[in-house]
Write a protein that holds these residues in place. Structure first.
Motif, mmCIF file in Angstrom:
data_model
loop_
_atom_site.group_PDB
_atom_site.id
_atom_site.type_symbol
_atom_site.label_atom_id
_atom_site.label_comp_id
_atom_site.label_asym_id
_atom_site.label_seq_id
_atom_site.Cartn_x
_atom_site.Cartn_y
_atom_site.Cartn_z
ATOM 1 N N ASP A 1 4.878 -53.740 44.804
ATOM 2 C CA ASP A 1 5.301 -54.567 45.939
ATOM 3 C C ASP A 1 6.805 -54.801 45.950
ATOM 4 O O ASP A 1 7.414 -54.926 47.013
ATOM 5 C CB ASP A 1 4.568 -55.906 45.922
ATOM 6 N N SER A 2 7.397 -54.863 44.781
ATOM 7 C CA SER A 2 8.844 -55.112 44.717
ATOM 8 C C SER A 2 9.633 -53.978 45.368
ATOM 9 O O SER A 2 10.702 -54.207 45.939
ATOM 10 C CB SER A 2 9.293 -55.300 43.273
ATOM 11 N N ALA A 3 9.113 -52.763 45.322
ATOM 12 C CA ALA A 3 9.794 -51.635 45.961
ATOM 13 C C ALA A 3 9.833 -51.818 47.482
ATOM 14 O O ALA A 3 10.828 -51.483 48.132
ATOM 15 C CB ALA A 3 9.105 -50.335 45.605
ATOM 16 N N VAL B 1 9.813 -54.733 49.018
ATOM 17 C CA VAL B 1 10.749 -55.825 49.293
ATOM 18 C C VAL B 1 12.181 -55.297 49.292
ATOM 19 O O VAL B 1 12.968 -55.583 50.203
ATOM 20 C CB VAL B 1 10.579 -56.966 48.265
ATOM 21 N N VAL B 2 12.511 -54.503 48.299
ATOM 22 C CA VAL B 2 13.861 -53.932 48.216
ATOM 23 C C VAL B 2 14.115 -53.006 49.398
ATOM 24 O O VAL B 2 15.198 -53.031 49.999
ATOM 25 C CB VAL B 2 14.044 -53.187 46.872
ATOM 26 N N ALA B 3 13.132 -52.207 49.772
ATOM 27 C CA ALA B 3 13.295 -51.293 50.908
ATOM 28 C C ALA B 3 13.512 -52.063 52.204
ATOM 29 O O ALA B 3 14.384 -51.709 53.008
ATOM 30 C CB ALA B 3 12.080 -50.385 51.027
ATOM 31 N N ARG B 4 12.741 -53.129 52.394
ATOM 32 C CA ARG B 4 12.909 -53.927 53.615
ATOM 33 C C ARG B 4 14.274 -54.603 53.658
ATOM 34 O O ARG B 4 14.933 -54.629 54.705
ATOM 35 C CB ARG B 4 11.806 -54.976 53.715
ATOM 36 N N LEU B 5 14.706 -55.161 52.538
ATOM 37 C CA LEU B 5 16.030 -55.784 52.502
ATOM 38 C C LEU B 5 17.125 -54.761 52.787
ATOM 39 O O LEU B 5 18.083 -55.050 53.511
ATOM 40 C CB LEU B 5 16.264 -56.449 51.147
ATOM 41 N N THR B 6 16.986 -53.577 52.244
ATOM 42 C CA THR B 6 17.971 -52.527 52.481
ATOM 43 C C THR B 6 17.991 -52.112 53.948
ATOM 44 O O THR B 6 19.062 -51.973 54.550
ATOM 45 C CB THR B 6 17.671 -51.310 51.587
ATOM 46 N N THR C 1 19.514 -54.924 56.085
ATOM 47 C CA THR C 1 20.956 -55.001 55.852
ATOM 48 C C THR C 1 21.678 -53.868 56.571
ATOM 49 O O THR C 1 22.720 -54.087 57.209
ATOM 50 C CB THR C 1 21.259 -54.952 54.343
#
Length: 76
Positions: free
Chosen positions: A45-47, A49-54, A57
């Motif tokens: 799931d953390s991947a 989250v990081v993808a969505r934030l990227t 941005t």
């Protein structure tokens, strides 16, 4: 329409696509990955989250650059 205005409009369209990509649910991506490569390891799931934030941005930066490009193209 000047080339700078065309580039700015393209940037806004690209930002919309990036935001749409950020809205795709993780279950749908997992199902697509499993159908294309069943032996691939599960994505945490953390991947996502990081993808969505990227993606968000990048979209915000693209919107800022496009709006500044439109302002520059109008002589403001």
């Amino acid at each position: 329409m000047t080339p700078l205005e065309k580039l700015s409009v393209f940037g806004l369209i690209l930002a919309a696509v990036l935001l749409a990509m950020a809205c795709v649910k993780a279950d749908r991506v997992r199902a697509w990955r499993e159908s294309s490569n069943p032996s691939a390891p599960d994505v945490p799931d953390s991947a996502f989250v990081v993808a969505r934030l990227t993606l968000v941005t990048m979209a915000v930066l693209m919107i800022v650059v496009s709006v500044r490009g439109l302002a520059t193209g109008n002589g403001a």
